[in-house]
Design a protein around this motif. Sequence first.
Motif, PDB file in Angstrom:
ATOM      1  N   GLN A  11       0.843  -1.098  -0.003  1.00 21.10           N
ATOM      2  CA  GLN A  11      -0.007  -0.088   0.174  1.00 21.10           C
ATOM      3  C   GLN A  11       0.951   1.233  -0.058  1.00 21.10           C
ATOM      4  O   GLN A  11       0.510   2.276  -0.851  1.00 21.10           O
ATOM      5  N   SER A  12       1.968   1.206   0.737  1.00 20.35           N
ATOM      6  CA  SER A  12       2.895   2.353   0.701  1.00 20.35           C
ATOM      7  C   SER A  12       3.459   2.692  -0.415  1.00 20.35           C
ATOM      8  O   SER A  12       3.778   3.770  -0.797  1.00 20.35           O
ATOM      9  N   GLU A  13       4.023   1.777  -1.234  1.00 17.19           N
ATOM     10  CA  GLU A  13       4.443   1.774  -2.528  1.00 17.19           C
ATOM     11  C   GLU A  13       3.419   2.335  -3.651  1.00 17.19           C
ATOM     12  O   GLU A  13       3.851   3.495  -4.169  1.00 17.19           O
ATOM     13  N   VAL A  42       5.552  11.830   8.111  1.00 19.58           N
ATOM     14  CA  VAL A  42       4.397  11.177   8.609  1.00 19.58           C
ATOM     15  C   VAL A  42       4.326   9.886   9.362  1.00 19.58           C
ATOM     16  O   VAL A  42       4.022   9.462  10.338  1.00 19.58           O
ATOM     17  N   LEU A  43       5.306   9.059   8.748  1.00 26.81           N
ATOM     18  CA  LEU A  43       5.576   7.574   9.411  1.00 26.81           C
ATOM     19  C   LEU A  43       6.331   7.602  10.517  1.00 26.81           C
ATOM     20  O   LEU A  43       6.291   6.798  11.339  1.00 26.81           O
ATOM     21  N   GLY A  44       7.186   8.665  10.341  1.00 22.65           N
ATOM     22  CA  GLY A  44       8.443   8.515  11.533  1.00 22.65           C
ATOM     23  C   GLY A  44       9.355   7.494  11.099  1.00 22.65           C
ATOM     24  O   GLY A  44       9.929   7.067  12.243  1.00 22.65           O
ATOM     25  N   VAL A  45       9.769   7.148   9.982  1.00 17.58           N
ATOM     26  CA  VAL A  45      10.794   6.063   9.619  1.00 17.58           C
ATOM     27  C   VAL A  45      11.903   6.716   8.911  1.00 17.58           C
ATOM     28  O   VAL A  45      11.323   7.409   7.720  1.00 17.58           O
ATOM     29  N   THR A  53       6.868  -0.253   5.123  1.00 16.92           N
ATOM     30  CA  THR A  53       6.305   0.153   6.221  1.00 16.92           C
ATOM     31  C   THR A  53       4.975   0.288   6.157  1.00 16.92           C
ATOM     32  O   THR A  53       4.389   0.777   5.011  1.00 16.92           O
ATOM     33  N   SER A  54       4.138  -0.249   7.055  1.00 16.86           N
ATOM     34  CA  SER A  54       2.618  -0.227   6.458  1.00 16.86           C
ATOM     35  C   SER A  54       2.116   0.992   7.156  1.00 16.86           C
ATOM     36  O   SER A  54       2.825   1.939   7.975  1.00 16.86           O
ATOM     37  N   ASP A  56      -1.388   3.288   8.358  1.00 15.78           N
ATOM     38  CA  ASP A  56      -2.914   3.320   8.608  1.00 15.78           C
ATOM     39  C   ASP A  56      -3.668   4.454   8.215  1.00 15.78           C
ATOM     40  O   ASP A  56      -3.149   5.325   7.596  1.00 15.78           O
ATOM     41  N   GLY A  57      -4.901   4.398   8.486  1.00 16.95           N
ATOM     42  CA  GLY A  57      -5.871   5.228   7.721  1.00 16.95           C
ATOM     43  C   GLY A  57      -5.469   6.917   8.039  1.00 16.95           C
ATOM     44  O   GLY A  57      -5.793   7.668   7.265  1.00 16.95           O
ATOM     45  N   THR A  58      -5.374   6.973   9.422  1.00 18.30           N
ATOM     46  CA  THR A  58      -4.881   8.382   9.752  1.00 18.30           C
ATOM     47  C   THR A  58      -3.841   8.922   9.198  1.00 18.30           C
ATOM     48  O   THR A  58      -3.643  10.158   8.451  1.00 18.30           O
ATOM     49  N   GLN A  59      -2.753   8.100   9.093  1.00 16.21           N
ATOM     50  CA  GLN A  59      -1.653   8.424   8.472  1.00 16.21           C
ATOM     51  C   GLN A  59      -1.641   8.597   6.936  1.00 16.21           C
ATOM     52  O   GLN A  59      -1.107   9.751   6.525  1.00 16.21           O
ATOM     53  N   LYS A  60      -2.502   7.765   6.345  1.00 15.04           N
ATOM     54  CA  LYS A  60      -2.685   8.225   4.901  1.00 15.04           C
ATOM     55  C   LYS A  60      -3.289   9.423   4.535  1.00 15.04           C
ATOM     56  O   LYS A  60      -3.109  10.199   3.777  1.00 15.04           O
ATOM     57  N   THR A  61      -4.386   9.703   5.344  1.00 11.36           N
ATOM     58  CA  THR A  61      -5.044  11.171   5.195  1.00 11.36           C
ATOM     59  C   THR A  61      -4.299  12.267   5.597  1.00 11.36           C
ATOM     60  O   THR A  61      -3.871  13.054   4.712  1.00 11.36           O
ATOM     61  N   ALA A  62      -3.254  12.187   6.606  1.00 13.47           N
ATOM     62  CA  ALA A  62      -2.000  13.134   6.700  1.00 13.47           C
ATOM     63  C   ALA A  62      -1.456  13.393   5.386  1.00 13.47           C
ATOM     64  O   ALA A  62      -0.868  14.346   5.037  1.00 13.47           O
ATOM     65  N   TYR A  63      -0.938  12.144   4.835  1.00 20.33           N
ATOM     66  CA  TYR A  63       0.096  12.080   3.851  1.00 20.33           C
ATOM     67  C   TYR A  63      -0.493  12.688   2.638  1.00 20.33           C
ATOM     68  O   TYR A  63       0.082  13.647   1.957  1.00 20.33           O
ATOM     69  N   LEU A  64      -1.951  12.506   2.479  1.00 24.26           N
ATOM     70  CA  LEU A  64      -2.502  12.963   1.241  1.00 24.26           C
ATOM     71  C   LEU A  64      -2.836  14.635   1.270  1.00 24.26           C
ATOM     72  O   LEU A  64      -2.610  15.165   0.157  1.00 24.26           O
ATOM     73  N   GLU A  65      -2.835  15.071   2.644  1.00 18.81           N
ATOM     74  CA  GLU A  65      -3.104  16.438   2.598  1.00 18.81           C
ATOM     75  C   GLU A  65      -1.720  17.222   2.569  1.00 18.81           C
ATOM     76  O   GLU A  65      -1.658  18.369   1.841  1.00 18.81           O
TER      77      GLU A  65
END
Length: 286
Positions: A11-13, A42-45, A53-54, A56-65
């Motif tokens: 998913q992250s790819e 966003v992921l802190g890695v 790295t997997s 989650d939904g909150t991280q995905k929203t933050a990244y898209l913003e």
Amino acid sequence: MGTGVNRVRSQSERLLDDAIAALEQAGVGSPVADAEWLLSHVLGVPRAMLRRTSIDGTQKTAYLELIDARSRRFPLQHLTGSAAFRYVDVEVGPGVFVPRPETELLAGWAIEHALGLEQAVVVELCAGSGAISLSVVHEAPRSRVHAVELDPPAFEWAQRNLAGTGVDVRQGDMGTAFADLDGTVDIVVANPPYIPLDAWESVVPEARDHDPALALWSGDDGLDAIRVVEQVAWRLLKPGGVVGTEHADAQGESAPAVFSGRWADVRDHRDLADRPRFTTATRPAH
Ligand SMILES: C[S@@+](CC[C@H](N)C(=O)[O-])C[C@H]1O[C@@H](n2cnc3c(N)ncnc32)[C@H](O)[C@@H]1O
């Protein structure tokens, strides 16, 4: 003949690849690096681990913003909240100029001079975030560093970045700054505004729309602030003291010319891309 095995993208790819395409489409200069930095933020890695790295939904929203904001050409460093400069990180955001990699060489020049002296007195004019001063105290800790910034919001960022470092940071106009230090300074360093007023169209949106106007423009030929740096450095430096000022790549002859006449050893220096980038000069001993 291939193996016939198509690896399923994580998913992250997929998220990264879509983000890179969006940034490319928006004309961002370094879409791969920026998409990776923002996901890493966003992921802190670390960037090297992102694709494994997997998310989650909150991280995905933050990244898209963040990708949306970067596509609208908000500076990467405003979105992450910090800018790397030599061996330090400075906090940046609206109201302050984002330090650029090309300025690291000018800072390095000042640091080298400072390291050659017992206890160098260093003045930074036009401090912005304080990146140059912070690097000087970090890498040449015996120095006594003074910094001045005119713009109140930028001054607040400098205060924050230089808190606890011992740097004497003041708000004011460089033209009249540090009268108490006249004739006592070893090194004056400045990255002043230097873009000609009519070069507006040639400046990338990240700078034009987000760096403060006071940090960019400097009269018809872009040299107004550098002329002030020359005057102030002459007043502040002790005999044998040195000044270094950044300039635009088109000012490789006109910026050194500002120092012709009363200065010794006037030299221009190129950046890592081999473009003219900063001028140095020495106040003669006699
Ligand atoms: C190009 S930015 C450089 C900031 C920082 N030194 C760096 O390299 O990232 C120029 C800075 O000079 C400040 N400035 C412009 N005119 C000034 C003046 N007359 N006196 C003091 N600071 C000034 C601007 O507000 C801006 O923060």
